[in-house]
Write a protein that holds these residues in place. Structure first.
Motif, PDB file in Angstrom:
ATOM      1  N   PRO A  51     -12.443 -74.219 -29.038  1.00 60.28           N
ATOM      2  CA  PRO A  51     -11.715 -75.402 -28.539  1.00 60.28           C
ATOM      3  C   PRO A  51     -11.708 -75.514 -27.029  1.00 60.28           C
ATOM      4  O   PRO A  51     -11.156 -76.474 -26.484  1.00 60.28           O
ATOM      5  N   PHE A  52     -12.268 -74.535 -26.301  1.00 55.59           N
ATOM      6  CA  PHE A  52     -12.205 -74.508 -24.842  1.00 55.59           C
ATOM      7  C   PHE A  52     -13.472 -75.161 -24.285  1.00 55.59           C
ATOM      8  O   PHE A  52     -14.553 -74.564 -24.299  1.00 55.59           O
ATOM      9  N   GLY A  53     -13.343 -76.398 -23.793  1.00 59.74           N
ATOM     10  CA  GLY A  53     -14.499 -77.099 -23.265  1.00 59.74           C
ATOM     11  C   GLY A  53     -14.846 -76.660 -21.857  1.00 59.74           C
ATOM     12  O   GLY A  53     -16.016 -76.519 -21.496  1.00 59.74           O
ATOM     13  N   ALA A  54     -13.829 -76.412 -21.032  1.00 58.45           N
ATOM     14  CA  ALA A  54     -14.056 -76.007 -19.640  1.00 58.45           C
ATOM     15  C   ALA A  54     -14.073 -74.489 -19.535  1.00 58.45           C
ATOM     16  O   ALA A  54     -13.479 -73.792 -20.365  1.00 58.45           O
ATOM     17  N   PRO A  55     -14.734 -73.927 -18.532  1.00 50.70           N
ATOM     18  CA  PRO A  55     -14.723 -72.471 -18.357  1.00 50.70           C
ATOM     19  C   PRO A  55     -13.308 -71.962 -18.081  1.00 50.70           C
ATOM     20  O   PRO A  55     -12.500 -72.628 -17.425  1.00 50.70           O
ATOM     21  N   LEU A  56     -12.986 -70.758 -18.572  1.00 45.86           N
ATOM     22  CA  LEU A  56     -11.684 -70.132 -18.313  1.00 45.86           C
ATOM     23  C   LEU A  56     -11.851 -68.626 -18.307  1.00 45.86           C
ATOM     24  O   LEU A  56     -12.829 -68.085 -18.838  1.00 45.86           O
ATOM     25  N   THR A  57     -10.858 -67.947 -17.717  1.00 47.26           N
ATOM     26  CA  THR A  57     -10.868 -66.490 -17.606  1.00 47.26           C
ATOM     27  C   THR A  57      -9.531 -65.957 -18.081  1.00 47.26           C
ATOM     28  O   THR A  57      -8.470 -66.482 -17.703  1.00 47.26           O
ATOM     29  N   VAL A  58      -9.539 -64.922 -18.921  1.00 40.10           N
ATOM     30  CA  VAL A  58      -8.338 -64.240 -19.378  1.00 40.10           C
ATOM     31  C   VAL A  58      -8.330 -62.854 -18.757  1.00 40.10           C
ATOM     32  O   VAL A  58      -9.229 -62.045 -19.016  1.00 40.10           O
ATOM     33  N   ASP A  59      -7.301 -62.576 -17.907  1.00 36.57           N
ATOM     34  CA  ASP A  59      -7.203 -61.291 -17.210  1.00 36.57           C
ATOM     35  C   ASP A  59      -6.323 -60.371 -18.048  1.00 36.57           C
ATOM     36  O   ASP A  59      -5.084 -60.406 -17.962  1.00 36.57           O
ATOM     37  N   PHE A  60      -6.948 -59.556 -18.902  1.00 37.50           N
ATOM     38  CA  PHE A  60      -6.189 -58.649 -19.752  1.00 37.50           C
ATOM     39  C   PHE A  60      -5.525 -57.540 -18.943  1.00 37.50           C
ATOM     40  O   PHE A  60      -4.505 -56.994 -19.378  1.00 37.50           O
ATOM     41  N   ASP A  61      -6.085 -57.159 -17.797  1.00 30.80           N
ATOM     42  CA  ASP A  61      -5.434 -56.134 -16.972  1.00 30.80           C
ATOM     43  C   ASP A  61      -4.063 -56.608 -16.526  1.00 30.80           C
ATOM     44  O   ASP A  61      -3.077 -55.840 -16.530  1.00 30.80           O
ATOM     45  N   ALA A  62      -3.975 -57.896 -16.119  1.00 31.54           N
ATOM     46  CA  ALA A  62      -2.675 -58.418 -15.687  1.00 31.54           C
ATOM     47  C   ALA A  62      -1.721 -58.529 -16.863  1.00 31.54           C
ATOM     48  O   ALA A  62      -0.529 -58.214 -16.757  1.00 31.54           O
ATOM     49  N   LEU A  63      -2.214 -58.987 -18.022  1.00 33.28           N
ATOM     50  CA  LEU A  63      -1.350 -59.111 -19.192  1.00 33.28           C
ATOM     51  C   LEU A  63      -0.924 -57.758 -19.726  1.00 33.28           C
ATOM     52  O   LEU A  63       0.205 -57.595 -20.207  1.00 33.28           O
TER      53      LEU A  63
END
Length: 997
Positions: free
Chosen positions: A13-25
């Protein structure tokens, strides 16, 4: 395994690029992944699974990755997933791009690009990433080996998607065994089971082969012993087989020896009876022979008496022949003289028949005179023969002169015809030579103009082509300038936004007690927060890089435009303003004129050569004409001389040949006549001599017959026998005498006369008695030999069976030991009362550890009510070792985990998964699971149980683990501060981070 960063582009469902920072989470230990239904919470976990294994969990995997692409993505953006993680102490980055239908660069429509994968590893020493592989298969094998789990196992232990927490809890023993075996690496115990089973099968096969050989020997002994060896119905591998075979062999050998002794006794008795019958048969045969000899002698004597008259007549013939032998020389002489006379008379008649009528009755003297006259006339024809040969030569010479005259006439006619057109031919060839020389001069002049015309035409065509290229290059340069300006403006806008939110970026690195890099304060009561549209440093740097790339492309297009314009100016200077089509027509006309001139000039050499050949032929024709005239004049004198010589020779030959056709025919006739007369004279003389000798032989024969006692020579000739007839008659008389003496000798023998007085001998009865005795002896000998062979064969086979049983004993002992060990390890032995395999036994110990670790958390989650225990009881007819039960402290009873309610099943499964992760991490060869995801299930818990479950999950930070909860339960948003919110919209979903930094 710890996740650091996840980058998505055009995924789900993600049309635009994105980044998930698991280190921060993960810094908080517990974070929440929430959002409305269908926003894409599970798609984040799908992206992690796809990056690791190249596929997504469960039924969502379809179409080889073609359905992973976001429907909201721009057509030119490719789907891509990048995961940064640490596993087995190695920092890796995995990038995967599924196949996609991209727009074609030329024309309309789409084309398929294949899937691509990259694997990189971070080098701490060099502080850079290094490429490891781009192969799908190599990367898949490397990740699977490092994680130690397949995609399904990873989803069951780490991701646990869409409420499947209870799958492991409710799985059967085999399913639990497969997962635990991969997690705890118990392959070596399975290899031990496999090795023992293979050893058991190999040893069993060798024992069965040995037993089969032993049974084969036993069957051979049974076949040799016949009915004397009963054998139990045993199969290869059964115990006691060797002892049974050896005992049966001993009984068979004893019985065979008894049969051999009896057969020897029967053979001795039969041999004695046969000897007596043979002696009786010999006596009867001798008496029968003597009786038949006496009877034959009596018959021979009777035949001699009947042949007495014939013997006397033969003796008389033999005596007359011996007296006629004195007349035989005279008879032979008379017959020889008569034969010679008849032959000579016949020859005389034949030769006289071939003579002329006038000489047929002439005597020998007259015939000799006629032959002499013919020979004399033949000698006078020799000079006529030489004249005839010379006349033939003259005729040949005159024929040759005629042929030469005809040939010279032909030469003169041909030369006259050719020389008549000589002047016209020479003038034509000279004209062609002059025309070719003029054409060669024109071709040289046109060749000088050929290359400059072509160069000007090529320059005109290049000028026209570069004119279009200049327009396109100018348009491309204009577009590149516009894009460079837009990229620069975009970078400046992002830079301005980042500067506006720099306080939040600096605040993200603030910690209590550490001075602020801006104000220097050590307390930070209200640090700035990043808003949803915050621009970080990486985004700015990417915009700057895009701006620099656009500037480089603009400069490249400017340089290309300048080069095209410079080339256009050069081409225009060389071609001028003339149109290219007019220059092309001029070049085409020039090439046609040049080609015609070259074709006309090409005949110069051939025309010169033809003129030279024609002049040479002219000289040859004149010479031949003169020589033919000289030969014609010389032939006239030769013809006159030959005519005179021919007339003289013809006159001489007419006189010599007379009435014959030629001199040779006349000579042949004379030679034939001389030979006939000579032969006839010789035949007459020979006939007269043989008549005289025949008369003398008749007188001598009559005198010899009278002296021998015969009345006439004919009677003497009739009594004379030839040598063969005389010898045959003498042999018959000698045979009669010998037969008469032999018959008298036989009839006077004492034994023969005595045998004739006895009764006739019964030879058939005596022979039958002897044959019966011989048959009984052979049967007894055959029985003795068969018994001896049976004993020898049984002794040999028994010895081989004994040796085989001795060799097989250690192997059977080894098989018993290996079979017991293999049965125990495989759980099939009676000694293994729980039917537990070796690998299951080891995994049962691990499962017991997992149950203990899970109980520590389950006890807290259930407020001390439930405890997970391992059970090694058997279930039905299956094997035991991997069972799980729950103990209810309220009732004090142990029950199956399937009886738990929905909420109880959830936190019991969660406790079991967390305990499994702890044990796997503590296992020396296991995989450390530092990041876990829990997808749904919290809605089935009440508030108190939810608090207890969250306390247990929050305690995982003590082991440096982080847990991500995927849920849309509103109460969790108040209880968990670190959150990753998935927001859906018409242009696709996006993510927002709360409570981090």
């Amino acid at each position: 395994m710890r996740l650091h960063r996840l980058d998505l582009a055009a995924f789900g469902p993600f049309g635009a690029p994105l980044t998930v920072d698991f280190d921060a989470l993960s810094a908080a230990g517990l974070f929440l992944l929430h959002g409305p239904t269908g926003a894409g919470k599970t798609s984040i976990l799908d992206a992690v699974c796809y990056a690791l294994y190249g596929s997504v969990p469960g039924a969502r995997q379809n179409g080889q990755g073609m359905t992973l692409r976001s429907d909201h993505a721009a057509p030119g953006v490719r789907t891509e997933v990048t995961l940064d993680l640490t596993v087995a102490g190695r920092r890796l980055e995995i990038t995967r791009q599924p196949p996609w239908q991209r727009p074609k660069k030329r024309g309309t429509g789409t084309t398929l690009d294949k899937a691509q994968t990259w694997l990189r590893e971070y080098d701490p020493a060099a502080r850079s990433w290094k490429d490891l592989s781009r192969s799908h298969q190599e990367i898949g094998e490397e990740i699977t080996q490092l994680l130690g789990m397949s995609r399904e196992q990873f989803c069951q232990v780490v991701l646990l998607p869409q409420g499947d927490f209870a799958r492991f809890l409710r799985a059967d023993a085999e399913a639990r065994g497969r997962l635990l075996g991969r997690l705890f690496d118990t392959r070596r115990f399975a290899d031990v089971e496999k090795h023992l089973a293979e050893r058991r099968r190999a040893t069993e096969s060798r024992v069965r082969d040995g037993d089969a050989d032993l049974l084969a020997d036993a069957h051979r002994m049974q076949q040799a012993a016949g009915e004397a060896m009963p054998l139990d119905d045993l199969a290869p591998g059964e115990p006691g087989l060797a002892e049974s075979v050896l005992a049966a062999a001993a009984v068979a050998r004893s019985t065979a020896r008894e049969q051999l002794t009896a057969a020897r006794c029967r053979l001795t008795a039969a041999e004695s009876a046969q000897a007596a019958a043979d002696r009786t048969l010999d006596e009867v045969r001798e008496r029968d022979r003597l009786q038949r000899r006496f009877a034959e002698a009596r018959e021979r004597a009777a035949r001699l008496a009947e042949e007495t008259g014939a013997r006397q007549e033969a003796q008389t013939l033999l005596d007359r022949s011996r007296r006629a032998e004195a007349v035989a020389p005279a008879l032979e002489l008379r017959e020889s003289a008569d034969a010679e006379h008849r032959e000579a008379a016949d020859a005389e008649a034949r030769t006289r028949a071939s003579l002329p009528e006038a000489h047929r009755e002439a005597g020998a003297a007259g015939l000799t005179a006629a032959a002499r006259r013919a020979a004399e006339e033949l000698g006078g024809l020799e000079s006529a023969r030489r004249a005839e040969r010379r006349l033939a030569e003259l005729l040949d010479e005159r024929a040759g002169l005629d042929r030469q005259e005809r040939a010279d006439d032909d030469v003169l006619d041909e030369s006259d015809a050719w020389l008549t057109g000589w002047e016209e031919t020479r003038d034509g060839l000279q004209a062609r030579i002059e025309s070719a020389r003029e054409a060669a001069t024109r071709a040289g002049e046109l060749a000088v103009r050929h290359d400059p015309a072509h160069q000007r035409l090529n320059a005109a065509r290049l000028r026209d082509r570069l004119a279009g290229d200049t327009d396109r290059a100018a348009e491309q340069a204009r577009t590149a300038r516009e894009r460079a300006l837009a990229a620069k403006q975009h970078w400046l806008d992002l830079k301005e936004q980042r500067l506006a939110g720099i306080a939040a970026e600096l605040a993200a690195h603030l910690t209590d007690g550490t001075p602020c890099t801006v104000c220097g304060a050590v307390e930070h009561p209200a640090p700035a927060r990043k808003d949803a549209g915050h621009v970080d440093r990486e985004t700015e740097e990417r915009a700057l890089a895009a701006h620099q790339d656009a500037e480089e492309r603009r400069a490249e297009h400017e340089r290309r435009l300048g080069a095209v314009r410079e080339a256009l100016a050069a081409a225009g200077a060389e071609a001028g303003d003339a149109p290219a089509d007019r220059l092309a027509r001029e070049v085409e006309e020039l090439e046609e004129r040049y080609a015609r001139a070259r074709d006309e000039a090409s005949v110069l050499h051939s025309a010169q050569e033809r003129l030279r050949q024609a002049e040479h032929e002219h000289e040859r024709r004149l010479t031949a004409q003169r020589e033919a005239a000289v030969r014609t004049a010389a032939r006239a004198g030769v013809r006159e001389r030959l005519g005179r010589e021919q007339a003289a020779l013809e006159e001489e030959l007419a006189k010599a040949r007379g009435a014959a056709d030629s001199v040779a025919a006349r000579a042949s006739q004379l030679e034939y006549d001389a030979a006939r007369f000579t032969d006839a004279a010789d035949a007459v003389r020979l006939a007269e001599g043989t008549a005289q000798r025949l008369k003398l032989a008749d007188a001598r024969l009559a005198d010899a017959a009278f002296k021998a006692g015969f009345d006439t020579p004919r009677a003497a000739a009739g009594a004379l026998l030839d040598a063969a007839a005389g010898r045959a008659l003498q042999h018959r008389l000698d045979a009669w005498q010998q037969e008469e003496a032999a018959v008298r000798a036989v009839l006077t023998e004492p034994d023969t006369a005595a045998a004739a007085q006895q009764p006739p001998a019964d030879l058939a009865a005596a022979q039958r008695t002897a044959e019966d005795a011989d048959r009984r002896t052979r049967e007894a000998a055959s029985a003795r030999d068969a018994a001896a062979r049976r004993c020898a064969e049984l002794d040999r086979l028994s010895a081989r069976a004994t040796a085989s049983a001795r060799r097989l004993a250690p192997l059977r002992d080894a098989y018993d030991r290996v079979a017991r060990m293999a049965g125990l390890a495989a759980g099939t032995s009676a000694a293994n009362d729980r039917r537990m395999r070796l690998e299951s036994y080891v995994l049962a110990a691990r499962l017991e550890q997992v149950a203990a670790a899970a109980t520590a958390r389950l006890h807290r989650m259930s407020s001390g009510r439930y405890t997970l225990v391992h059970s090694d009881d058997r279930t039905g007819r299956g094997r035991s070792g991997l069972g799980l039960h729950v103990v209810d402290a309220w009732t004090g009873r142990e029950r199956d985990t399937a009886t738990l309610s929905g909420g109880e099943t959830f936190f019991a499964s969660l406790a079991l998964a967390l305990g499994l992760a702890d044990v796997v991490t503590d296992e020396a060869g296991g995989v450390r699971l530092d990041t876990l995801f829990i997808d749904e299930g919290f809605g089935s818990l009440d508030d108190q149980t939810l608090d207890e479950v969250l306390d247990v999950l929050d305690s995982l930070r003590e082991r440096d683990r982080s847990v991500g909860i995927v849920s849309h339960v509103p109460d969790l948003r108040r209880r968990i501060h670190a959150q990753l919110a998935v927001v859906k919209g018409r242009s696709g979903s996006t993510v927002r981070v709360h409570g981090v930094g």
